[in-house]
Design a protein around this motif. Structure first.
Motif, mmCIF file in Angstrom:
data_model
loop_
_atom_site.group_PDB
_atom_site.id
_atom_site.type_symbol
_atom_site.label_atom_id
_atom_site.label_comp_id
_atom_site.label_asym_id
_atom_site.label_seq_id
_atom_site.Cartn_x
_atom_site.Cartn_y
_atom_site.Cartn_z
ATOM 1 N N ALA A 1 0.358 101.263 64.534
ATOM 2 C CA ALA A 1 0.994 102.413 63.899
ATOM 3 C C ALA A 1 0.056 103.071 62.881
ATOM 4 N N LEU A 2 -0.676 102.262 62.122
ATOM 5 C CA LEU A 2 -1.603 102.831 61.146
ATOM 6 C C LEU A 2 -2.810 103.480 61.805
ATOM 7 N N SER A 3 -3.278 102.905 62.898
ATOM 8 C CA SER A 3 -4.456 103.479 63.549
ATOM 9 C C SER A 3 -4.119 104.786 64.262
ATOM 10 N N ARG A 4 -2.891 104.945 64.712
ATOM 11 C CA ARG A 4 -2.515 106.224 65.326
ATOM 12 C C ARG A 4 -2.456 107.344 64.301
ATOM 13 N N ARG A 5 -2.152 107.007 63.065
ATOM 14 C CA ARG A 5 -2.061 108.013 62.003
ATOM 15 C C ARG A 5 -3.347 108.087 61.178
ATOM 16 N N ASP A 6 -4.364 107.392 61.605
ATOM 17 C CA ASP A 6 -5.647 107.325 60.881
ATOM 18 C C ASP A 6 -5.438 106.947 59.422
ATOM 19 N N ALA A 7 -4.615 105.950 59.196
ATOM 20 C CA ALA A 7 -4.308 105.500 57.844
ATOM 21 C C ALA A 7 -4.721 104.047 57.630
ATOM 22 N N ASN A 8 -5.748 103.599 58.314
ATOM 23 C CA ASN A 8 -6.207 102.219 58.149
ATOM 24 C C ASN A 8 -6.771 101.976 56.757
ATOM 25 N N SER A 9 -7.153 103.042 56.059
ATOM 26 C CA SER A 9 -7.690 102.867 54.715
ATOM 27 C C SER A 9 -6.598 102.478 53.716
ATOM 28 N N ALA A 10 -5.322 102.564 54.121
ATOM 29 C CA ALA A 10 -4.229 102.149 53.238
ATOM 30 C C ALA A 10 -4.270 100.645 52.977
ATOM 31 N N LEU A 11 -4.793 99.903 53.916
ATOM 32 C CA LEU A 11 -4.956 98.449 53.767
ATOM 33 C C LEU A 11 -6.449 98.168 53.610
ATOM 34 N N ALA A 12 -6.976 98.477 52.454
ATOM 35 C CA ALA A 12 -8.419 98.545 52.221
ATOM 36 C C ALA A 12 -9.224 97.326 52.694
ATOM 37 N N PRO A 13 -9.140 96.149 52.099
ATOM 38 C CA PRO A 13 -9.919 95.041 52.653
ATOM 39 C C PRO A 13 -9.130 94.393 53.800
ATOM 40 N N LEU A 14 -9.440 94.776 55.014
ATOM 41 C CA LEU A 14 -8.660 94.327 56.168
ATOM 42 C C LEU A 14 -8.694 92.818 56.359
ATOM 43 N N ALA A 15 -9.784 92.180 55.968
ATOM 44 C CA ALA A 15 -9.896 90.724 56.121
ATOM 45 C C ALA A 15 -8.920 89.989 55.216
ATOM 46 N N ILE A 16 -8.445 90.630 54.167
ATOM 47 C CA ILE A 16 -7.460 90.024 53.271
ATOM 48 C C ILE A 16 -6.056 90.510 53.587
ATOM 49 N N SER A 17 -5.928 91.806 53.863
ATOM 50 C CA SER A 17 -4.594 92.384 53.999
ATOM 51 C C SER A 17 -3.904 92.010 55.307
ATOM 52 N N TYR A 18 -4.609 91.904 56.403
ATOM 53 C CA TYR A 18 -3.946 91.549 57.661
ATOM 54 C C TYR A 18 -3.442 90.103 57.704
ATOM 55 N N PRO A 19 -4.219 89.118 57.254
ATOM 56 C CA PRO A 19 -3.639 87.765 57.181
ATOM 57 C C PRO A 19 -2.470 87.674 56.205
ATOM 58 N N ALA A 20 -2.555 88.399 55.089
ATOM 59 C CA ALA A 20 -1.447 88.394 54.132
ATOM 60 C C ALA A 20 -0.213 89.053 54.724
ATOM 61 N N LEU A 21 -0.397 90.144 55.451
ATOM 62 C CA LEU A 21 0.731 90.814 56.099
ATOM 63 C C LEU A 21 1.343 89.932 57.178
ATOM 64 N N SER A 22 0.508 89.238 57.911
ATOM 65 C CA SER A 22 1.001 88.324 58.938
ATOM 66 C C SER A 22 1.812 87.182 58.317
ATOM 67 N N ALA A 23 1.325 86.633 57.218
ATOM 68 C CA ALA A 23 2.060 85.571 56.535
ATOM 69 C C ALA A 23 3.368 86.092 55.960
ATOM 70 N N LEU A 24 3.351 87.286 55.398
ATOM 71 C CA LEU A 24 4.563 87.881 54.849
ATOM 72 C C LEU A 24 5.610 88.097 55.935
ATOM 73 N N LEU A 25 5.203 88.620 57.070
ATOM 74 C CA LEU A 25 6.143 88.851 58.162
ATOM 75 C C LEU A 25 6.663 87.539 58.748
ATOM 76 N N ALA A 26 5.804 86.529 58.833
ATOM 77 C CA ALA A 26 6.241 85.234 59.351
ATOM 78 C C ALA A 26 7.252 84.578 58.420
ATOM 79 N N MET A 27 7.003 84.645 57.114
ATOM 80 C CA MET A 27 7.939 84.050 56.166
ATOM 81 C C MET A 27 9.251 84.820 56.111
ATOM 82 N N ALA A 28 9.184 86.128 56.248
ATOM 83 C CA ALA A 28 10.409 86.933 56.277
ATOM 84 C C ALA A 28 11.227 86.616 57.527
ATOM 85 N N ALA A 29 10.547 86.436 58.657
ATOM 86 C CA ALA A 29 11.262 86.077 59.885
ATOM 87 C C ALA A 29 11.920 84.714 59.756
ATOM 88 N N TRP A 30 11.238 83.766 59.108
ATOM 89 C CA TRP A 30 11.847 82.456 58.924
ATOM 90 C C TRP A 30 13.073 82.543 58.030
#
Length: 78
Positions: free
Chosen positions: A42-71
């Motif tokens: 969704a972010l890449s279609r809107r060219d808004a990948n810069s919203a999550l600046a350090p991708l190596a930190i933000s994507y694992p954190a987002l994945s953990a957040l979504l996993a914990m929310a699902a649990w």
């Protein structure tokens, strides 16, 4: 006192699937990764990948957040 200490000794939460029992956290992690992929698309279609600046930190954190929310939504027992 011993009943309080043994309160955590319960059957592990698992989901039977195809004849095997898988732990519920495994499905939450898979859902978190799938949700992160959807957010990335969704972010890449809107060219808004810069919203999550350090991708190596933000994507694992987002994945953990979504996993914990699902649990919390699907598997928490009050």
């Amino acid at each position: 006192m011993s009943s309080m200490l043994l309160g955590g000794c319960a059957i592990a939460p698992s989901i039977p699937l195809f004849g095997a029992a898988f732990p519920d956290w495994l499905f939450c992690i898979a859902g978190g990764v799938a949700g992160t992929i959807l957010v990335h698309l969704a972010l890449s279609r809107r060219d808004a990948n810069s919203a999550l600046a350090p991708l190596a930190i933000s994507y694992p954190a987002l994945s953990a957040l979504l996993a914990m929310a699902a649990w919390l939504i699907f598997f928490s027992r009050s």
